[in-house]
Design a protein around this motif. Sequence first.
Motif, PDB file in Angstrom:
ATOM      1  N   TYR A   1     -52.809-103.954  18.947  1.00  0.00           N
ATOM      2  CA  TYR A   1     -53.154-105.257  18.375  1.00  0.00           C
ATOM      3  C   TYR A   1     -52.982-106.352  19.422  1.00  0.00           C
ATOM      4  CZ  TYR A   1     -53.127-109.163  15.060  1.00  0.00           C
ATOM      5  OH  TYR A   1     -53.396-110.328  14.394  1.00  0.00           O
ATOM      6  N   MET A   2     -51.935-106.217  20.250  1.00  0.00           N
ATOM      7  CA  MET A   2     -51.738-107.182  21.331  1.00  0.00           C
ATOM      8  C   MET A   2     -52.938-107.148  22.279  1.00  0.00           C
ATOM      9  SD  MET A   2     -48.529-107.683  23.981  1.00  0.00           S
ATOM     10  CE  MET A   2     -48.341-105.959  24.299  1.00  0.00           C
ATOM     11  N   MET A   3     -53.431-105.955  22.587  1.00  0.00           N
ATOM     12  CA  MET A   3     -54.624-105.840  23.434  1.00  0.00           C
ATOM     13  C   MET A   3     -55.830-106.474  22.744  1.00  0.00           C
ATOM     14  SD  MET A   3     -54.299-101.940  24.877  1.00  0.00           S
ATOM     15  CE  MET A   3     -55.857-102.012  25.795  1.00  0.00           C
ATOM     16  N   ALA A   4     -56.012-106.168  21.458  1.00  0.00           N
ATOM     17  CA  ALA A   4     -57.171-106.671  20.717  1.00  0.00           C
ATOM     18  C   ALA A   4     -57.195-108.194  20.674  1.00  0.00           C
ATOM     19  CB  ALA A   4     -57.174-106.090  19.305  1.00  0.00           C
ATOM     20  N   CYS A   5     -56.016-108.798  20.638  1.00  0.00           N
ATOM     21  CA  CYS A   5     -55.936-110.263  20.583  1.00  0.00           C
ATOM     22  C   CYS A   5     -56.406-110.931  21.878  1.00  0.00           C
ATOM     23  CB  CYS A   5     -54.517-110.694  20.252  1.00  0.00           C
ATOM     24  SG  CYS A   5     -54.070-110.370  18.531  1.00  0.00           S
TER      25      CYS A   5
ATOM     26  N   GLU B   1     -71.397-108.570  29.802  1.00  0.00           N
ATOM     27  CA  GLU B   1     -70.302-108.515  28.842  1.00  0.00           C
ATOM     28  C   GLU B   1     -69.556-107.202  28.994  1.00  0.00           C
ATOM     29  OE1 GLU B   1     -71.386-109.420  24.757  1.00  0.00           O
ATOM     30  OE2 GLU B   1     -73.308-110.158  25.482  1.00  0.00           O
ATOM     31  N   VAL B   2     -68.338-107.151  28.446  1.00  0.00           N
ATOM     32  CA  VAL B   2     -67.554-105.923  28.411  1.00  0.00           C
ATOM     33  C   VAL B   2     -67.204-105.623  26.963  1.00  0.00           C
ATOM     34  CG1 VAL B   2     -65.384-104.807  29.074  1.00  0.00           C
ATOM     35  CG2 VAL B   2     -66.596-106.246  30.718  1.00  0.00           C
ATOM     36  N   VAL B   3     -67.367-104.356  26.581  1.00  0.00           N
ATOM     37  CA  VAL B   3     -66.951-103.868  25.272  1.00  0.00           C
ATOM     38  C   VAL B   3     -65.883-102.811  25.503  1.00  0.00           C
ATOM     39  CG1 VAL B   3     -67.641-102.611  23.192  1.00  0.00           C
ATOM     40  CG2 VAL B   3     -69.177-104.325  24.183  1.00  0.00           C
ATOM     41  N   LEU B   4     -64.735-102.970  24.859  1.00  0.00           N
ATOM     42  CA  LEU B   4     -63.660-101.984  24.939  1.00  0.00           C
ATOM     43  C   LEU B   4     -63.534-101.304  23.591  1.00  0.00           C
ATOM     44  CD1 LEU B   4     -61.202-100.704  26.441  1.00  0.00           C
ATOM     45  CD2 LEU B   4     -59.827-102.483  25.331  1.00  0.00           C
ATOM     46  N   ARG B   5     -63.702 -99.975  23.579  1.00  0.00           N
ATOM     47  CA  ARG B   5     -63.471 -99.174  22.372  1.00  0.00           C
ATOM     48  C   ARG B   5     -62.000 -98.785  22.387  1.00  0.00           C
ATOM     49  NH1 ARG B   5     -67.796 -94.675  21.672  1.00  0.00           N
ATOM     50  NH2 ARG B   5     -66.735 -94.626  19.674  1.00  0.00           N
ATOM     51  N   LEU B   6     -61.227 -99.343  21.468  1.00  0.00           N
ATOM     52  CA  LEU B   6     -59.770 -99.239  21.468  1.00  0.00           C
ATOM     53  C   LEU B   6     -59.288 -98.391  20.305  1.00  0.00           C
ATOM     54  CD1 LEU B   6     -56.997-100.241  22.560  1.00  0.00           C
ATOM     55  CD2 LEU B   6     -57.290-102.244  21.079  1.00  0.00           C
ATOM     56  N   THR B   7     -58.454 -97.403  20.619  1.00  0.00           N
ATOM     57  CA  THR B   7     -57.818 -96.579  19.602  1.00  0.00           C
ATOM     58  C   THR B   7     -56.377 -96.343  20.014  1.00  0.00           C
ATOM     59  OG1 THR B   7     -59.900 -95.429  19.141  1.00  0.00           O
ATOM     60  CG2 THR B   7     -57.882 -94.399  18.334  1.00  0.00           C
ATOM     61  N   THR B   8     -55.429 -96.959  19.310  1.00  0.00           N
ATOM     62  CA  THR B   8     -54.017 -96.732  19.603  1.00  0.00           C
ATOM     63  C   THR B   8     -53.147 -97.281  18.492  1.00  0.00           C
ATOM     64  OG1 THR B   8     -52.221 -97.043  21.180  1.00  0.00           O
ATOM     65  CG2 THR B   8     -53.788 -98.845  20.969  1.00  0.00           C
ATOM     66  N   GLY B   9     -52.051 -96.594  18.289  1.00  0.00           N
ATOM     67  CA  GLY B   9     -51.039 -97.075  17.366  1.00  0.00           C
ATOM     68  C   GLY B   9     -49.975 -97.893  18.071  1.00  0.00           C
TER      69      GLY B   9
END
Length: 143
Positions: free
Chosen positions: A121-125, A76-84
């Motif tokens: 949010y586009m990335m998170a989707c 699996e891959v987990v991405l820790r995402l932080t961005t406005g």
Amino acid sequence: GGAAPSLVSNATTPIVAAAAASGSAALATNGKQLDGATPRVFVLRFNGDVYASEVFQLRNEITAVLGAADAARGDEVVLRLTTGGGTVSGYGNAAGQLLRIKAAGIPLTVVAEEIAASGGYMMACCADTLVASPFALLGSIGV
């Protein structure tokens, strides 16, 4: 910036942090001996600016992960995402990189601890699973 938080895993799933340094990929485990049958969790981090300038590093990291990951093994891959968020082209490219993971049949989890807005949010989707801290800011701002 401070030191990166340590990664923790259970006894059956070692976490593998993937990093691209000077164009060559490196994999580091959390101290566990890996065998060919043990599923791996690859952890990536994306701290985005308004231009999504980390997309080039993300592309290299995902290339490294796809070279080492095995969907049949249960990786699996987990991405820790932080961005406005920011530019549509930059974050569109970043989301496209995440879709490479899904195209390989590898489950993708995005973790938003602080903010994943607009292009973030586009990335998170793109994720199969989205995990957010209780006070994280998530959502569309024009996307």
